[in-house]
Structures are given as structure tokens and as C-alpha cells.
Design a protein around this motif. Structure first.
Motif, PDB file in Angstrom:
ATOM      1  N   SER A   1     -11.712  -2.573   0.351  1.00  0.00           N
ATOM      2  CA  SER A   1     -10.309  -2.676  -0.036  1.00  0.00           C
ATOM      3  C   SER A   1     -10.018  -4.083  -0.541  1.00  0.00           C
ATOM      4  CB  SER A   1      -9.400  -2.363   1.163  1.00  0.00           C
ATOM      5  OG  SER A   1      -9.661  -1.080   1.671  1.00  0.00           O
ATOM      6  N   LEU A   2      -9.024  -4.147  -1.412  1.00  0.00           N
ATOM      7  CA  LEU A   2      -8.585  -5.425  -1.967  1.00  0.00           C
ATOM      8  C   LEU A   2      -7.139  -5.656  -1.582  1.00  0.00           C
ATOM      9  CD1 LEU A   2      -9.250  -6.830  -5.519  1.00  0.00           C
ATOM     10  CD2 LEU A   2      -6.924  -6.792  -4.611  1.00  0.00           C
ATOM     11  N   ALA A   3      -6.883  -6.766  -0.904  1.00  0.00           N
ATOM     12  CA  ALA A   3      -5.509  -7.132  -0.537  1.00  0.00           C
ATOM     13  C   ALA A   3      -5.059  -8.288  -1.415  1.00  0.00           C
ATOM     14  CB  ALA A   3      -5.446  -7.535   0.938  1.00  0.00           C
TER      15      ALA A   3
ATOM     16  N   LEU B   1      -7.004 -17.514   6.182  1.00  0.00           N
ATOM     17  CA  LEU B   1      -7.587 -16.425   5.390  1.00  0.00           C
ATOM     18  C   LEU B   1      -9.111 -16.469   5.464  1.00  0.00           C
ATOM     19  CD1 LEU B   1      -6.691 -14.143   3.417  1.00  0.00           C
ATOM     20  CD2 LEU B   1      -7.091 -15.774   1.555  1.00  0.00           C
ATOM     21  N   ARG B   2      -9.671 -17.654   5.391  1.00  0.00           N
ATOM     22  CA  ARG B   2     -11.125 -17.806   5.456  1.00  0.00           C
ATOM     23  C   ARG B   2     -11.672 -17.323   6.797  1.00  0.00           C
ATOM     24  NH1 ARG B   2     -11.168 -22.784   4.772  1.00  0.00           N
ATOM     25  NH2 ARG B   2     -11.605 -22.941   2.545  1.00  0.00           N
ATOM     26  N   ARG B   3     -10.973 -17.634   7.877  1.00  0.00           N
ATOM     27  CA  ARG B   3     -11.436 -17.203   9.203  1.00  0.00           C
ATOM     28  C   ARG B   3     -11.459 -15.679   9.317  1.00  0.00           C
ATOM     29  NH1 ARG B   3      -8.669 -22.018  10.832  1.00  0.00           N
ATOM     30  NH2 ARG B   3      -6.692 -20.885  11.087  1.00  0.00           N
ATOM     31  N   ILE B   4     -10.449 -15.017   8.786  1.00  0.00           N
ATOM     32  CA  ILE B   4     -10.435 -13.547   8.824  1.00  0.00           C
ATOM     33  C   ILE B   4     -11.569 -12.984   7.965  1.00  0.00           C
ATOM     34  CG2 ILE B   4      -9.127 -11.509   8.083  1.00  0.00           C
ATOM     35  CD1 ILE B   4      -8.147 -12.622  10.699  1.00  0.00           C
ATOM     36  N   ALA B   5     -11.754 -13.553   6.782  1.00  0.00           N
ATOM     37  CA  ALA B   5     -12.818 -13.081   5.895  1.00  0.00           C
ATOM     38  C   ALA B   5     -14.183 -13.234   6.563  1.00  0.00           C
ATOM     39  CB  ALA B   5     -12.775 -13.853   4.579  1.00  0.00           C
ATOM     40  N   ASN B   6     -14.414 -14.377   7.192  1.00  0.00           N
ATOM     41  CA  ASN B   6     -15.701 -14.603   7.861  1.00  0.00           C
ATOM     42  C   ASN B   6     -15.872 -13.672   9.058  1.00  0.00           C
ATOM     43  OD1 ASN B   6     -16.270 -16.645   6.044  1.00  0.00           O
ATOM     44  ND2 ASN B   6     -15.605 -18.296   7.396  1.00  0.00           N
ATOM     45  N   LEU B   7     -14.796 -13.416   9.755  1.00  0.00           N
ATOM     46  CA  LEU B   7     -14.861 -12.581  10.956  1.00  0.00           C
ATOM     47  C   LEU B   7     -15.243 -11.148  10.616  1.00  0.00           C
ATOM     48  CD1 LEU B   7     -14.412 -12.549  14.034  1.00  0.00           C
ATOM     49  CD2 LEU B   7     -11.998 -12.004  13.586  1.00  0.00           C
ATOM     50  N   TYR B   8     -14.766 -10.656   9.460  1.00  0.00           N
ATOM     51  CA  TYR B   8     -14.970  -9.247   9.113  1.00  0.00           C
ATOM     52  C   TYR B   8     -15.846  -9.075   7.860  1.00  0.00           C
ATOM     53  CZ  TYR B   8     -11.344  -8.632  12.582  1.00  0.00           C
ATOM     54  OH  TYR B   8     -10.613  -8.659  13.761  1.00  0.00           O
ATOM     55  N   ALA B   9     -16.700 -10.061   7.574  1.00  0.00           N
ATOM     56  CA  ALA B   9     -17.682  -9.980   6.477  1.00  0.00           C
ATOM     57  C   ALA B   9     -17.026  -9.754   5.129  1.00  0.00           C
ATOM     58  CB  ALA B   9     -18.705  -8.887   6.762  1.00  0.00           C
TER      59      ALA B   9
ATOM     60  N   LEU C   1      -5.185  -7.510   8.189  1.00  0.00           N
ATOM     61  CA  LEU C   1      -4.170  -8.318   7.509  1.00  0.00           C
ATOM     62  C   LEU C   1      -3.022  -8.655   8.455  1.00  0.00           C
ATOM     63  CD1 LEU C   1      -4.807  -9.061   4.618  1.00  0.00           C
ATOM     64  CD2 LEU C   1      -2.904  -7.653   3.858  1.00  0.00           C
ATOM     65  N   GLN C   2      -2.704  -7.730   9.344  1.00  0.00           N
ATOM     66  CA  GLN C   2      -1.677  -8.016  10.348  1.00  0.00           C
ATOM     67  C   GLN C   2      -2.162  -9.099  11.308  1.00  0.00           C
ATOM     68  OE1 GLN C   2       1.557  -6.691  10.431  1.00  0.00           O
ATOM     69  NE2 GLN C   2       1.715  -8.457  11.813  1.00  0.00           N
TER      70      GLN C   2
ATOM     71  N   VAL D   1      -6.474 -13.410  -2.653  1.00  0.00           N
ATOM     72  CA  VAL D   1      -7.090 -12.091  -2.515  1.00  0.00           C
ATOM     73  C   VAL D   1      -7.968 -12.111  -1.280  1.00  0.00           C
ATOM     74  CG1 VAL D   1      -8.871 -10.548  -3.458  1.00  0.00           C
ATOM     75  CG2 VAL D   1      -7.026 -11.365  -4.916  1.00  0.00           C
ATOM     76  N   LEU D   2      -7.902 -11.005  -0.518  1.00  0.00           N
ATOM     77  CA  LEU D   2      -8.824 -10.805   0.606  1.00  0.00           C
ATOM     78  C   LEU D   2      -9.572  -9.511   0.358  1.00  0.00           C
ATOM     79  CD1 LEU D   2      -9.921 -11.610   3.396  1.00  0.00           C
ATOM     80  CD2 LEU D   2      -8.028 -10.311   4.416  1.00  0.00           C
ATOM     81  N   LEU D   3     -10.888  -9.615   0.147  1.00  0.00           N
ATOM     82  CA  LEU D   3     -11.735  -8.443  -0.004  1.00  0.00           C
ATOM     83  C   LEU D   3     -12.336  -8.097   1.344  1.00  0.00           C
ATOM     84  CD1 LEU D   3     -13.763  -9.126  -3.293  1.00  0.00           C
ATOM     85  CD2 LEU D   3     -11.900  -7.504  -2.970  1.00  0.00           C
ATOM     86  N   LEU D   4     -12.195  -6.838   1.736  1.00  0.00           N
ATOM     87  CA  LEU D   4     -12.690  -6.410   3.040  1.00  0.00           C
ATOM     88  C   LEU D   4     -13.542  -5.153   2.886  1.00  0.00           C
ATOM     89  CD1 LEU D   4      -9.408  -6.923   5.061  1.00  0.00           C
ATOM     90  CD2 LEU D   4     -11.528  -8.208   5.378  1.00  0.00           C
ATOM     91  N   PRO D   5     -14.741  -5.122   3.520  1.00  0.00           N
ATOM     92  CA  PRO D   5     -15.636  -3.970   3.384  1.00  0.00           C
ATOM     93  C   PRO D   5     -15.241  -2.832   4.327  1.00  0.00           C
ATOM     94  CG  PRO D   5     -16.671  -5.622   4.740  1.00  0.00           C
ATOM     95  CD  PRO D   5     -15.352  -6.201   4.316  1.00  0.00           C
ATOM     96  N   THR D   6     -14.012  -2.341   4.166  1.00  0.00           N
ATOM     97  CA  THR D   6     -13.520  -1.297   5.053  1.00  0.00           C
ATOM     98  C   THR D   6     -12.403  -0.524   4.365  1.00  0.00           C
ATOM     99  OG1 THR D   6     -12.703  -0.876   7.292  1.00  0.00           O
ATOM    100  CG2 THR D   6     -11.826  -2.796   6.155  1.00  0.00           C
TER     101      THR D   6
END
Length: 358
Positions: free
Chosen positions: A236-238, A268-276, A302-303, A288-293
Motif C-alpha cells: 500500500s501507498l500512503a 516516519l522513518r521509524r515506522i518504515a523501518n519497523l514494518y519493512a 499510520l495511526q 509517502v509511506l510504502l508498506l508491504p501490507t
């Protein structure tokens, strides 16, 4: 003697390996002084050269050691390299020609070794490199003329066996110097190649990195999308926009606005690193936050981002964001995915901001 002691000793004698030409030049000076002493002893014991030539070789030993000292410990590398080149081409080679067999003997080997040394070690010395190469190449011409006009000046070996011995010794010494120069050339090439690669990586990093926040910029967004799409990932792309950011800049100044952007980028970087995932700054206050889910998990993450950012102690109070999340569909183009997320983000803005739309 262990490797550490050997390395420290070589560094003390020759200098830093990061300067391969200086390192090798100092090695040549030290080895050269030993070789001259060895040649003087061998020439004397086996009657391979005239006595003036033997005395010259002995005299060159302390002179070359002095050049090494001034180059290694007094930082006169360039001037001492030039002096050494002139000493060898204008004094040592001519005297060796006359006092060690002329054109029938080993001086041609020595000329070749000197030519190789000058060509490699004087690479950055321009005019002096050309001068040294010319002297090494053309010095035999006047010497042959002298030998033909005054043959009695030339020392000749009394037996064929001694001539063969001298030629063998000269060949081994020249071969050793050839190996040393080629190794130096390889080290220099590797050093330059490594520097070029490091510079290329640095330039690529700068071109793909936002200078303020340190996040990736929009240049790499499509690369990530293509990689995940090729791997068949669900992702998903946020698209995220900080609320009322223009008012923040207007009221508190752009320096404070930059602080807000950097704090949000860190969260934002911490969330991205936490969830790959991948955190990207599109420009201005848009991220933009790209998430593999899928959408559900992405909304949850995101919340979590919103809660984390709300806990950051900003000087002028809480800053919120609005976001739209779109999940990648089969065969959907990059621009279409970004447009869906953008439409959802503006829907969140119209809904009063500080919310996330799917």
C-alpha cells in the motif's frame, strides 16, 4: 615477528600505503642503496667492474640514504625524486656503461629498469617524467659513440663466465624492479578505482536523498514500486500531508518549519523501518509511506505514526497530518496508484484534517 610489527616498521620506513608512489619511491631508495652496496661488493670480489665504478657505487649508498631521509622525514618527495632520477640517469648509468662492459654488458638492463621506474613513479610529475624517460632512452647513444671512439675507456670482463654472472645479476635486479613497479601501478589503479566508486556512490546517494530530512526523495519512489510489483508483493501507498503547514511557516518562521519536517521525517522513518517499508519525502510538507501490507494493516501503522508524532514535544504545540492510503491493484500504473492516494488525502483534508482515508 608478527604482522603488526612488520606493518608498523614498513610504515615507519616507507610512509602511508594510501600514497602508493611515495611508498614505492621510498622502497626503491632503500632497496637501491642496498643494491648499490651489493653490486660494489660483487663487482670487487668477482672483478666484474672497474675500480672507479665500484667506488662510485659505494659512494652512492649514503647519498641515496640521504635522499630517502629528506623525502620520507622532511617532506621533500618531489625534489628528492627528481634528484634521484638525475643522479641515476646522468651519473650512475654512464659510469656503469664505461666501467662495466659497455654495450656488451648489463647497462641496457639498468636503462630499462630506470625507464620503467620513471614511467610509473613519475606519473604525476609531468615535465620531469618526460625528461627522465628521454634520458633513460637516449643516454646509450652518446655512450656508444664514446665507446666506438675510445674503446680503451671501457672495462671488459676477463672471462665469459664473469660476463654471464654479471648479466644474470643485472637481469634479476631489473626483474625485481619491474615487479615492484607493476605492483605499485596495480595499487594505484585500485586506489583510484575505489575512490571513483566511492564518489559515484556518494553522488548517487545525494541525488536520491532529501538534503533536509535525509529521507529518500521522489526519484527512488518508482524504483521501489517497480521492485515490489515485480516481486508480486501486496503493498500500500500512503500519501501524507502535514496540516496547516503554510501557517506554521508564516507564524513561526521557516526554521521552525524545518524542525517540524525533520521531526516528522524521523517518526516516519521509524515506522518504515519497523514494518519493512520505505519513507520518502515528495517535496514541501508531502511524504509517502510504502508498506508491504494491505489497507487494514497500513491504516493501523499510520495511526501508530500519528500517535508517535503527537507525543513529540514541539516548541509551538501539536502538528497533525492528513493521509490517504491506496493498495496496489493488478497491472495498475505508478501514476494511477499515486493519484488514488492523492485523492484520498484531499478527501481527508476536506473532512476536517487530522484523519486517514482508505
Amino acid at each position: 615477528m608478527n604482522d603488526g610489527v612488520i606493518r608498523r616498521t614498513l610504515t615507519w620506513l616507507l610512509g602511508s600505503r594510501d600514497k602508493p608512489f611515495e611508498y614505492t619511491h621510498h622502497a626503491v631508495l632503500l632497496i637501491g642503496s642496498i643494491v648499490y652496496f651489493y653490486c660494489a661488493a660483487a663487482n670487487y670480489l668477482f672483478n666484474l667492474a672497474s675500480m672507479p665504478n665500484i667506488l662510485l657505487q659505494l659512494g652512492l649508498c649514503p647519498i641515496i640514504l640521504g635522499l630517502w631521509y629528506l623525502s620520507r622525514w622532511r617532506d621533500y618527495f618531489k625534489s628528492m625524486a627528481i634528484v634521484f632520477m638525475l643522479l641515476v640517469t646522468l651519473i650512475s648509468l654512464p659510469f656503469n656503461w664505461i666501467g662495466n662492459g659497455g654495450y656488451d654488458e648489463s647497462t641496457y638492463f639498468m636503462n630499462l629498469g630506470v625507464l620503467i621506474y620513471i614511467s610509473v613513479a613519475f606519473r604525476d610529475l609531468g615535465f620531469y617524467r618526460r625528461l627522465g624517460q628521454a634520458l633513460a632512452i637516449f643516454m646509450p647513444v652518446p655512450l656508444i659513440l664514446i665507446e666506438n671512439s675510445y674503446p680503451d675507456l671501457i672495462f671488459k670482463h676477463p672471462t665469459t663466465e664473469l660476463l654471464q654472472l654479471d648479466l644474470t645479476i643485472s637481469f634479476i635486479v631489473t626483474g625485481f624492479f619491474l615487479m615492484l613497479m607493476m605492483e605499485n601501478h596495480s595499487k594505484r589503479y585500485k586506489l583510484e578505482r575505489d575512490k571513483a566508486n566511492a564518489l559515484s556512490i556518494q553522488l548517487q546517494t545525494l541525488s536520491e536523498q532529501d538534503p533536509l530530512t535525509g529521507l529518500n526523495n521522489r526519484r527512488v519512489l518508482e524504483t521501489y514500486l517497480d521492485q515490489w510489483d515485480a516481486q508480486g508483493k501486496t503493498f500500500s501507498l500512503a500519501l501524507i500531508d502535514l496540516d496547516h503547514f503554510k501557517s506554521i511557516n508564516d507564524q513561526w518562521g521557516h526554521n521552525y518549519g524545518d524542525v517540524v519536517l525533520c521531526e516528522f521525517a524521523n517518526a516516519l522513518r521509524r515506522i518504515a523501518n519497523l514494518y519493512a517499508g520505505h519513507a520518502i519525502r515528495l517535496g514541501g510538507e508531502e511524504f509517502v509511506l510504502l508498506l508491504p501490507t494491505d489497507l487494514t494493516k497500513s491504516q493501523e501503522y499510520l495511526q501508530q505514526l500519528a500517535n508517535n508524532f503527537a507525543s513529540v514535544k514541539l516548541e509551538n504545540g501539536l502538528t497533525t497530518f492528513s493521509a490517504g492510503i491506496a493498495q496496489k491493484q493488478d497491472k495498475e500504473e505508478y501514476q494511477a496508484l499515486l493519484k488514488r492516494a492523492d485523492d484520498l488525502m484531499y478527501e481527508a483534508k476536506r473532512a476536517g484534517r487530522n484523519c486517514i482515508k482508505l
